[in-house]
Design an enzyme around this catalytic site. Structure first.
Site, PDB file in Angstrom:
ATOM      1  N   ARG A 109      -2.774  -2.172  -3.236  1.00  0.00           N
ATOM      2  CA  ARG A 109      -3.956  -1.353  -3.025  1.00  0.00           C
ATOM      3  C   ARG A 109      -3.878  -0.188  -4.010  1.00  0.00           C
ATOM      4  O   ARG A 109      -2.916   0.577  -3.989  1.00  0.00           O
ATOM      5  CB  ARG A 109      -3.970  -0.826  -1.594  1.00  0.00           C
ATOM      6  CG  ARG A 109      -5.177   0.009  -1.328  1.00  0.00           C
ATOM      7  CD  ARG A 109      -5.201   0.467   0.094  1.00  0.00           C
ATOM      8  NE  ARG A 109      -6.393   1.256   0.315  1.00  0.00           N
ATOM      9  CZ  ARG A 109      -6.702   1.788   1.486  1.00  0.00           C
ATOM     10  NH1 ARG A 109      -5.908   1.603   2.513  1.00  0.00           N
ATOM     11  NH2 ARG A 109      -7.791   2.480   1.616  1.00  0.00           N
ATOM     12  N   HIS A 112     -12.639   3.244   0.325  1.00  0.00           N
ATOM     13  CA  HIS A 112     -12.564   2.293   1.453  1.00  0.00           C
ATOM     14  C   HIS A 112     -13.242   0.968   1.107  1.00  0.00           C
ATOM     15  O   HIS A 112     -13.678   0.227   1.985  1.00  0.00           O
ATOM     16  CB  HIS A 112     -13.202   2.868   2.740  1.00  0.00           C
ATOM     17  CG  HIS A 112     -12.423   3.997   3.350  1.00  0.00           C
ATOM     18  ND1 HIS A 112     -13.025   5.108   3.881  1.00  0.00           N
ATOM     19  CD2 HIS A 112     -11.096   4.173   3.517  1.00  0.00           C
ATOM     20  CE1 HIS A 112     -12.104   5.936   4.342  1.00  0.00           C
ATOM     21  NE2 HIS A 112     -10.920   5.393   4.130  1.00  0.00           N
ATOM     22  N   ASN A 162       0.883  -1.165   0.000  1.00  0.00           N
ATOM     23  CA  ASN A 162       0.000   0.000   0.000  1.00  0.00           C
ATOM     24  C   ASN A 162       0.925   1.221   0.000  1.00  0.00           C
ATOM     25  O   ASN A 162       1.515   1.555   1.022  1.00  0.00           O
ATOM     26  CB  ASN A 162      -0.868  -0.048   1.268  1.00  0.00           C
ATOM     27  CG  ASN A 162      -1.808   1.135   1.376  1.00  0.00           C
ATOM     28  OD1 ASN A 162      -1.811   2.021   0.516  1.00  0.00           O
ATOM     29  ND2 ASN A 162      -2.596   1.151   2.439  1.00  0.00           N
ATOM     30  N   ARG A 183      -8.856  16.075   6.206  1.00  0.00           N
ATOM     31  CA  ARG A 183      -9.714  16.422   5.058  1.00  0.00           C
ATOM     32  C   ARG A 183     -11.034  17.001   5.551  1.00  0.00           C
ATOM     33  O   ARG A 183     -11.543  16.595   6.599  1.00  0.00           O
ATOM     34  CB  ARG A 183     -10.000  15.171   4.213  1.00  0.00           C
ATOM     35  CG  ARG A 183      -8.822  14.719   3.388  1.00  0.00           C
ATOM     36  CD  ARG A 183      -9.068  13.365   2.743  1.00  0.00           C
ATOM     37  NE  ARG A 183      -8.270  12.328   3.365  1.00  0.00           N
ATOM     38  CZ  ARG A 183      -8.399  11.024   3.115  1.00  0.00           C
ATOM     39  NH1 ARG A 183      -9.311  10.591   2.276  1.00  0.00           N
ATOM     40  NH2 ARG A 183      -7.623  10.153   3.722  1.00  0.00           N
ATOM     41  N   GLU A 241      -7.998  -4.879   5.398  1.00  0.00           N
ATOM     42  CA  GLU A 241      -7.905  -4.630   3.951  1.00  0.00           C
ATOM     43  C   GLU A 241      -6.785  -5.457   3.325  1.00  0.00           C
ATOM     44  O   GLU A 241      -6.904  -5.931   2.196  1.00  0.00           O
ATOM     45  CB  GLU A 241      -7.632  -3.133   3.709  1.00  0.00           C
ATOM     46  CG  GLU A 241      -8.816  -2.260   4.073  1.00  0.00           C
ATOM     47  CD  GLU A 241      -8.414  -0.848   4.473  1.00  0.00           C
ATOM     48  OE1 GLU A 241      -7.707  -0.693   5.496  1.00  0.00           O
ATOM     49  OE2 GLU A 241      -8.801   0.104   3.791  1.00  0.00           O
TER      50      GLU A 241
END
Ligand code: ADP
Length: 393
Positions: free
Chosen positions: A94, A182, A9, A242, A380
């Site tokens: 990813r 996600h 990732n 964010r 994940e």
């Protein structure tokens, strides 16, 4: 000799990695995981074994900063020397954006890589960094199969109205729509949900992925029907840095009145807003929870309030609610935030079992609660490893 899959990732200055081992059966076991952080500067490497014990650390000095390609070379050499004799069969990546073309994981060849590179404008802060290691590995180890797994893919099942913006076709035809992100986290939760709550798995669930990035996803029969992130991963909830959803008029105000450049606006909405921007203290929820500063309280209150508002919207999209699942850093580890979110959701029939919540139980609603509340750690990396293995066989 057993087999291994490496999951990567990659961000702008970091490479997170996990190695999974597998034999003939379906099971996959985590062997080692870690990260190379601070690339292009004072880089740091660390690795943990399956029990979470640190097994290696290294720092680079500023005069010889490693780039992504150097970092990958170091990582593969380190894995070869230090992590047993399993044969690395493939690398799973990813990748944030699959656009409208990729609705599932894909084995990467040069033509696919070129397609993925064309999607960079849709996720300029992530996509180029996600793809960089694919190209580097293809050059350094040309025979090694590579698989791209997308954050967007899981949301392809959402109905067209949930994916549409009320904009003219001259804009939407260019791929401007709600994608959602996600997805690998939600896919993992959707996969394990039947073990915990078969009724909710066959019904209506809202999963809350609350980490540095944060979003909610409405699952109907374990398929995504709506989510809070949209065209980019800056939409929806306020996050660590964010801003989440804001009136598009604010962007126009920044351009016209504040005379900010696109780059400056990008920095404001991606890196200087959210928990960090509102509190003026930190993007780290732990620090805010420990602080007595009014800015920290406002940032937390806004985070929880926005989760409550978005939850209501997803319950409307689902036409009701059977269960909520908390996941990711904040969702898995903060009883205080879970309690505040549940208090706000009392109107939908959420009854929190405070003792179970504090104790860190998996089921944290009362036995009589009309809506069940679960805490399920996401994974994940395992999702990527499984997809990768399936595609190389
Ligand atoms: P990422 O989105 O980068 O994968 P994580 O899922 O690891 O992030 O979540 C990081 C967030 O989780 C940070 O805001 C961190 O403060 C928060 N967090 C981690 N542990 C706790 C805790 N015990 N209590 C509250 N927040 C926590």
């Amino acid at each position: 000799m057993s087999n291994a899959i490496i999951v990567l990732n990659c961000g702008s200055s970091s490479i997170k990695f996990t190695e999974f081992e597998f034999g003939d059966g379906d099971a996959m076991a985590l062997r080692v995981g870690g990260a190379l952080e601070g690339l292009y500067g004072r880089a740091r490497f660390w690795a943990r074994d399956a029990r979470g014990q640190i097994i290696a650390q290294r720092e680079w000095d500023e005069t010889a900063p490693p780039r992504h390609a150097d970092g990958l070379q170091f990582l593969f050499a380190w894995l070869k020397e230090n992590v047993g004799d399993a044969q690395v069969r493939a690398v799973g990546h990813r990748v944030v954006h699959g656009g409208t073309t990729f609705s599932g994981p894909v084995r990467v060849d040069p033509a696919i890589l070129a397609e993925l590179e064309k999607l960079a404008p849709l996720a300029p802060l992530h996509q180029p960094h996600n793809l960089l290691p694919i190209r580097a590995i293809a050059e350094q180890m040309p025979g090694l199969p590579q698989v791209a797994c997308f954050d967007t893919a899981f949301h392809c099942t959402a109905p067209p109205v949930a994916q549409a913006f009320a904009l003219p076709p001259s804009i939407t035809n260019r791929g401007v729509r709600r994608y959602g992100f996600h997805g690998l986290s939600y896919e993992y939760i959707a996969e394990v949900l039947p073990r915990h709550d078969p009724q909710a798995a066959a019904g209506r669930t809202v999963v809350m992925h609350l980490g540095n990035g944060a979003s909610l996803c409405a699952l109907q029969d374990r398929r995504s029907v709506a989510t809070t992130m949209g065209f980019t991963a800056v939409d929806g909830l306020p996050m660590g840095t964010r801003c989440g959803s804001i009136d598009p008029g604010v962007i126009l105000y920044m351009i016209k009145e504040l005379q900010l450049t696109p780059e400056a606006i990008e920095t404001v909405i991606y890196s200087e807003s959210g928990l960090k921007g509102v509190s003026g203290i930190s993007s780290d929820m732990r620090e805010l929870l420990e602080s007595t500063d009014p800015g920290a309280k406002l940032a937390i209150d806004l985070f929880v309030y926005r989760i409550g508002r978005e939850l209501g919207s997803l319950v409307a999209a689902l036409g009701g609610l059977d269960a909520i699942v908390f996941s990711a850093g904040i969702g898995e580890r903060s009883p205080a935030i879970r309690a505040a979110v549940c208090r706000q959701a009392a109107w939908i029939g959420v009854e929190l079992d405070s003792e179970a919540n504090e104790r860190g139980a998996t089921l944290i609603s009362t036995p009589g609660s009309p809506v069940r509340v679960w805490v399920i750690p996401t994974n994940e990396e395992l999702m990527i490893a499984r997809h990768t293995r399936a595609l190389i066989h």
